[in-house]
Scaffold this motif. Structure first.
Motif, PDB file in Angstrom:
ATOM      1  N   ARG A 110     -42.579  22.495 -43.524  1.00 47.12           N
ATOM      2  CA  ARG A 110     -42.593  21.130 -44.004  1.00 47.12           C
ATOM      3  C   ARG A 110     -43.169  20.251 -42.911  1.00 47.12           C
ATOM      4  N   ILE A 111     -43.998  19.304 -43.303  1.00 47.09           N
ATOM      5  CA  ILE A 111     -44.682  18.454 -42.346  1.00 47.09           C
ATOM      6  C   ILE A 111     -43.672  17.622 -41.570  1.00 47.09           C
ATOM      7  N   PHE A 112     -43.887  17.490 -40.261  1.00 47.29           N
ATOM      8  CA  PHE A 112     -43.016  16.781 -39.332  1.00 47.29           C
ATOM      9  C   PHE A 112     -41.605  17.363 -39.280  1.00 47.29           C
ATOM     10  N   GLY A 113     -41.466  18.635 -39.670  1.00 46.25           N
ATOM     11  CA  GLY A 113     -40.147  19.259 -39.634  1.00 46.25           C
ATOM     12  C   GLY A 113     -39.174  18.688 -40.653  1.00 46.25           C
ATOM     13  N   ARG A 114     -39.689  18.189 -41.756  1.00 52.20           N
ATOM     14  CA  ARG A 114     -38.845  17.533 -42.750  1.00 52.20           C
ATOM     15  C   ARG A 114     -37.939  18.539 -43.445  1.00 52.20           C
ATOM     16  N   GLU A 115     -36.645  18.192 -43.536  1.00 51.65           N
ATOM     17  CA  GLU A 115     -35.672  19.015 -44.237  1.00 51.65           C
ATOM     18  C   GLU A 115     -35.104  18.328 -45.476  1.00 51.65           C
ATOM     19  N   LYS A 116     -35.261  17.018 -45.575  1.00 50.34           N
ATOM     20  CA  LYS A 116     -34.727  16.254 -46.699  1.00 50.34           C
ATOM     21  C   LYS A 116     -35.845  15.957 -47.694  1.00 50.34           C
ATOM     22  N   PRO A 117     -35.492  15.617 -48.933  1.00 52.69           N
ATOM     23  CA  PRO A 117     -36.527  15.178 -49.886  1.00 52.69           C
ATOM     24  C   PRO A 117     -37.196  13.883 -49.429  1.00 52.69           C
ATOM     25  N   VAL A 118     -38.348  13.600 -50.023  1.00 52.94           N
ATOM     26  CA  VAL A 118     -39.111  12.411 -49.640  1.00 52.94           C
ATOM     27  C   VAL A 118     -38.310  11.142 -49.900  1.00 52.94           C
ATOM     28  N   HIS A 119     -37.541  11.130 -50.973  1.00 46.04           N
ATOM     29  CA  HIS A 119     -36.727   9.958 -51.318  1.00 46.04           C
ATOM     30  C   HIS A 119     -35.699   9.675 -50.232  1.00 46.04           C
ATOM     31  N   LYS A 120     -35.085  10.727 -49.680  1.00 44.03           N
ATOM     32  CA  LYS A 120     -34.096  10.555 -48.617  1.00 44.03           C
ATOM     33  C   LYS A 120     -34.756  10.157 -47.303  1.00 44.03           C
ATOM     34  N   VAL A 121     -35.962  10.669 -47.056  1.00 49.67           N
ATOM     35  CA  VAL A 121     -36.676  10.331 -45.823  1.00 49.67           C
ATOM     36  C   VAL A 121     -37.009   8.840 -45.789  1.00 49.67           C
ATOM     37  N   LEU A 122     -37.340   8.269 -46.944  1.00 48.38           N
ATOM     38  CA  LEU A 122     -37.662   6.849 -47.028  1.00 48.38           C
ATOM     39  C   LEU A 122     -36.432   5.954 -47.023  1.00 48.38           C
ATOM     40  N   GLY A 123     -35.259   6.545 -46.862  1.00 53.41           N
ATOM     41  CA  GLY A 123     -34.036   5.759 -46.768  1.00 53.41           C
ATOM     42  C   GLY A 123     -33.185   5.745 -48.021  1.00 53.41           C
TER      43      GLY A 123
END
Length: 238
Positions: free
Chosen positions: A35-48
């Protein structure tokens, strides 16, 4: 009988082990997905999460389109039509006061009673929440810059210098309002496109990251490794 029961127990344990392996194998495969930038959460959670994430991901097309339309109108007024903020605010207040004044006198003349003009006030809680979130993000950015300046990681330092240099070039080409509008438009387009084509983007990002690491290894071997550091290390040991 004891030997037979032991054989059955061994068979049950082996079958349970295979079942556990089958159950754990999908999770292990999911863990290996890049996952790009080591993302583990969904995009919705990443945006807050919450309403801002819904707006950026176009969960409600009317609200997202309205927010983007208002931002575009502000940019057109201040950048293309070259309005000043004070001039625009004064013109808006003039039109609003004139309309309310005419409406109040016309209603008094026709209905023999003055209309009730509603009170307008800014709610305190959303403003405090926005200020608190902005303050925490600024403090977080200062903490990241302090960690980079401490000299622990040369790679982060070089990335920060390159990013600030690119940002300075972009800032010299356009003013702050245009830059803010470009970032706002990117926030309304990039996350939703990434969420739609997530697997393809992550696959391409993984290949690009591997190539960047190879080039950085070559740069490290040819340039960074030849920088003399022995004297500093001897001084620290002494």
């Amino acid at each position: 009988m004891e030997k037979i029961s032991e054989k059955f127990n061994e068979g049950d344990s082996s079958s349970s082990d295979t079942d556990d392996e089958k159950k754990s194998s999908p999770s292990s495969l999911k863990a290996k997905v890049y996952r790009i930038f080591g993302r583990e959460k969904p995009v919705h959670k990443v945006l807050g999460g919450g309403k801002p994430a819904d707006v950026f991901l176009w969960r409600n097309k009317k609200i997202s389109g309205g927010v983007l339309g208002v931002a575009t109108a502000i940019w057109v007024l201040f950048e293309l039509l070259e309005y000043n903020l004070l001039t625009l605010v004064c013109l808006g207040l003039i039109l609003g006061l004139a309309g309310l004044f005419l409406w109040s006198n016309a209603s008094t003349f026709i209905h023999k009673s003055r209309p009730h003009i509603p009170e307008v006030h800014i709610p305190e809680e959303p403003v405090l929440q926005f200020a608190s979130a902005l303050c925490s993000e600024i403090n977080r950015a200062f903490g990241i810059l302090r960690d980079i300046a401490s000299g622990k990681d040369l790679k982060k330092f070089l990335c920060a210098i390159a990013g600030l240099w690119i940002l300075s070039i972009v800032g010299s080409c356009c003013n702050f309002l245009t830059l803010f509008y470009i970032v706002f438009v990117l926030l309304h387009t990039v996350p939703v496109l990434y969420e739609k084509y997530e697997d393809k983007v992550d696959d391409f990002a993984e290949k690009a990251m591997i190539e960047i690491k190879k080039q950085y290894a070559v740069f490290d071997a040819k340039v960074l490794s030849k920088i003399p550091r022995g004297a500093l290390k001897d001084k620290k040991k002494a």
